[in-house]
Design a protein around this motif. Structure first.
Motif, PDB file in Angstrom:
ATOM      1  N   LEU A  21     -37.305 -59.459 -36.772  1.00 31.05           N
ATOM      2  CA  LEU A  21     -37.921 -60.132 -35.628  1.00 31.05           C
ATOM      3  C   LEU A  21     -37.189 -59.713 -34.363  1.00 31.05           C
ATOM      4  O   LEU A  21     -35.978 -59.903 -34.246  1.00 31.05           O
ATOM      5  CB  LEU A  21     -37.860 -61.652 -35.780  1.00 31.05           C
ATOM      6  N   LEU A  22     -37.947 -59.145 -33.421  1.00 30.34           N
ATOM      7  CA  LEU A  22     -37.396 -58.702 -32.143  1.00 30.34           C
ATOM      8  C   LEU A  22     -38.202 -59.313 -31.006  1.00 30.34           C
ATOM      9  O   LEU A  22     -39.312 -59.798 -31.208  1.00 30.34           O
ATOM     10  CB  LEU A  22     -37.443 -57.172 -32.040  1.00 30.34           C
ATOM     11  N   SER A  23     -37.640 -59.248 -29.804  1.00 31.09           N
ATOM     12  CA  SER A  23     -38.355 -59.745 -28.627  1.00 31.09           C
ATOM     13  C   SER A  23     -38.876 -58.573 -27.809  1.00 31.09           C
ATOM     14  O   SER A  23     -38.538 -57.411 -28.055  1.00 31.09           O
ATOM     15  CB  SER A  23     -37.430 -60.607 -27.766  1.00 31.09           C
ATOM     16  N   GLU A  24     -39.679 -58.894 -26.804  1.00 28.63           N
ATOM     17  CA  GLU A  24     -40.245 -57.845 -25.955  1.00 28.63           C
ATOM     18  C   GLU A  24     -39.195 -57.189 -25.068  1.00 28.63           C
ATOM     19  O   GLU A  24     -39.432 -56.124 -24.499  1.00 28.63           O
ATOM     20  CB  GLU A  24     -41.370 -58.424 -25.087  1.00 28.63           C
ATOM     21  N   SER A  25     -38.013 -57.795 -24.967  1.00 23.00           N
ATOM     22  CA  SER A  25     -36.951 -57.221 -24.141  1.00 23.00           C
ATOM     23  C   SER A  25     -35.888 -56.519 -24.977  1.00 23.00           C
ATOM     24  O   SER A  25     -34.832 -56.170 -24.468  1.00 23.00           O
ATOM     25  CB  SER A  25     -36.297 -58.314 -23.286  1.00 23.00           C
ATOM     26  N   CYS A  26     -36.171 -56.313 -26.265  1.00 19.77           N
ATOM     27  CA  CYS A  26     -35.245 -55.603 -27.152  1.00 19.77           C
ATOM     28  C   CYS A  26     -35.494 -54.098 -27.107  1.00 19.77           C
ATOM     29  O   CYS A  26     -36.621 -53.652 -26.875  1.00 19.77           O
ATOM     30  CB  CYS A  26     -35.411 -56.068 -28.595  1.00 19.77           C
ATOM     31  N   ILE A  27     -34.443 -53.340 -27.357  1.00 21.74           N
ATOM     32  CA  ILE A  27     -34.585 -51.897 -27.530  1.00 21.74           C
ATOM     33  C   ILE A  27     -33.855 -51.489 -28.805  1.00 21.74           C
ATOM     34  O   ILE A  27     -32.901 -52.153 -29.224  1.00 21.74           O
ATOM     35  CB  ILE A  27     -34.007 -51.105 -26.340  1.00 21.74           C
ATOM     36  N   PRO A  28     -34.272 -50.403 -29.453  1.00 28.02           N
ATOM     37  CA  PRO A  28     -33.489 -49.867 -30.574  1.00 28.02           C
ATOM     38  C   PRO A  28     -32.289 -49.102 -30.032  1.00 28.02           C
ATOM     39  O   PRO A  28     -32.369 -48.466 -28.978  1.00 28.02           O
ATOM     40  CB  PRO A  28     -34.478 -48.933 -31.272  1.00 28.02           C
ATOM     41  N   THR A  34     -32.190 -43.794 -38.898  1.00 28.07           N
ATOM     42  CA  THR A  34     -30.911 -44.499 -39.002  1.00 28.07           C
ATOM     43  C   THR A  34     -31.134 -45.989 -39.235  1.00 28.07           C
ATOM     44  O   THR A  34     -30.485 -46.601 -40.092  1.00 28.07           O
ATOM     45  CB  THR A  34     -30.078 -44.290 -37.726  1.00 28.07           C
ATOM     46  N   VAL A  35     -32.051 -46.579 -38.478  1.00 32.60           N
ATOM     47  CA  VAL A  35     -32.365 -48.001 -38.647  1.00 32.60           C
ATOM     48  C   VAL A  35     -32.909 -48.261 -40.046  1.00 32.60           C
ATOM     49  O   VAL A  35     -32.496 -49.207 -40.729  1.00 32.60           O
ATOM     50  CB  VAL A  35     -33.382 -48.462 -37.579  1.00 32.60           C
ATOM     51  N   TYR A  36     -33.812 -47.415 -40.482  1.00 25.28           N
ATOM     52  CA  TYR A  36     -34.417 -47.581 -41.808  1.00 25.28           C
ATOM     53  C   TYR A  36     -33.360 -47.518 -42.911  1.00 25.28           C
ATOM     54  O   TYR A  36     -33.314 -48.381 -43.799  1.00 25.28           O
ATOM     55  CB  TYR A  36     -35.477 -46.504 -42.035  1.00 25.28           C
ATOM     56  N   ASP A  37     -32.513 -46.506 -42.858  1.00 22.46           N
ATOM     57  CA  ASP A  37     -31.485 -46.354 -43.891  1.00 22.46           C
ATOM     58  C   ASP A  37     -30.522 -47.535 -43.895  1.00 22.46           C
ATOM     59  O   ASP A  37     -30.105 -48.014 -44.961  1.00 22.46           O
ATOM     60  CB  ASP A  37     -30.710 -45.052 -43.675  1.00 22.46           C
ATOM     61  N   TYR A  38     -30.149 -48.004 -42.709  1.00 17.28           N
ATOM     62  CA  TYR A  38     -29.219 -49.133 -42.597  1.00 17.28           C
ATOM     63  C   TYR A  38     -29.808 -50.379 -43.255  1.00 17.28           C
ATOM     64  O   TYR A  38     -29.126 -51.090 -44.001  1.00 17.28           O
ATOM     65  CB  TYR A  38     -28.935 -49.399 -41.121  1.00 17.28           C
ATOM     66  N   LEU A  39     -31.076 -50.634 -42.997  1.00 18.68           N
ATOM     67  CA  LEU A  39     -31.713 -51.840 -43.528  1.00 18.68           C
ATOM     68  C   LEU A  39     -32.027 -51.714 -45.012  1.00 18.68           C
ATOM     69  O   LEU A  39     -31.734 -52.617 -45.800  1.00 18.68           O
ATOM     70  CB  LEU A  39     -32.995 -52.133 -42.753  1.00 18.68           C
ATOM     71  N   ILE A  40     -32.618 -50.621 -45.400  1.00 19.78           N
ATOM     72  CA  ILE A  40     -33.097 -50.496 -46.773  1.00 19.78           C
ATOM     73  C   ILE A  40     -31.940 -50.395 -47.765  1.00 19.78           C
ATOM     74  O   ILE A  40     -32.075 -50.763 -48.937  1.00 19.78           O
ATOM     75  CB  ILE A  40     -34.044 -49.284 -46.915  1.00 19.78           C
ATOM     76  N   ASN A  41     -30.784 -49.924 -47.303  1.00 17.15           N
ATOM     77  CA  ASN A  41     -29.628 -49.789 -48.190  1.00 17.15           C
ATOM     78  C   ASN A  41     -28.689 -50.989 -48.141  1.00 17.15           C
ATOM     79  O   ASN A  41     -27.708 -51.043 -48.893  1.00 17.15           O
ATOM     80  CB  ASN A  41     -28.846 -48.520 -47.845  1.00 17.15           C
TER      81      ASN A  41
END
Length: 206
Positions: free
Chosen positions: A25-32, A38-45
């Protein structure tokens, strides 16, 4: 509690796709802060979900607790945390099917009690503590005080600033210490978009 109801509906819809394993869950003022792979690997692992949850004395923590929630939820079990979370499929299912704690929050978490800052932190801490990393993946700057975090303006967005957000702290990830603790950051003002787009290919390898 309308925000919590909205979060549950979002999770329920996302769960309909059986290929979805992690939910952010992110907000409209968030950025990656990193590119997609990198994000995918961090989360899925990850072996944990990321729900910030802590005990906070004072009016904006324990002060929001209602005695009417007892004995199901006691003051000692009451938790606070960021509303920006990441959960795995198991926890997402538990959240949308919860018929024990959610009705109590719906009935008694009102007015100055903000359900999106208390329901998930309390629910996860009480029922699934070993599945949680007890931190958020979204960086915010509270250094200026007040009820809202600092909003980053266009002039603050530099290559050095973005690099600092990516690796300025250390934390535990899968029981080892790493320097990637936040995958996202907020709050960024809309007028910072052009500079973010300029630096993204350099800093984030987009």
């Amino acid at each position: 509690m309308n925000m919590v109801e909205a979060e549950r509906r979002l999770l329920a819809n996302a769960l309909m796709d059986i290929s979805n394993e992690r939910f952010v869950l992110l907000s409209e003022s968030c950025i990656p802060l990193f590119n997609f792979s990198t994000v995918y690997d961090y989360l899925i692992n990850s072996t944990k979900s990321f729900v910030e949850s802590y005990d906070l004395p004072g009016p904006v923590g324990r002060g929001r607790y209602s005695k009417m929630m007892s004995p199901l939820i006691t003051l000692e079990q009451w938790r606070k945390g960021s509303q920006w979370f990441e959960v795995d499929r198991f926890l997402a299912i538990e959240v949308i099917t919860d018929q024990t704690y959610y009705p109590v929050f719906w009935q008694y978490c009102k007015n100055d009690c903000y359900g999106d800052e208390h329901y998930l932190p309390t629910f996860v801490d009480m029922n699934f503590p070993t599945r949680n990393a007890y931190k958020t993946l979204t960086y915010v700057d509270w250094s200026k005080g007040g009820p809202h975090p600092n909003r980053f303006r266009r002039e603050e967005v530099t290559e050095e600033f973005l690099k600092k957000l990516r690796t300025s702290s250390q934390c535990y990830y899968n029981e080892r210490i790493v320097n990637v603790c936040h995958l996202f950051a907020r709050k960024f003002s809309p007028n910072s978009l052009d500079k973010l787009l300029r630096f993204a290919p350099i800093v984030m390898n987009f």
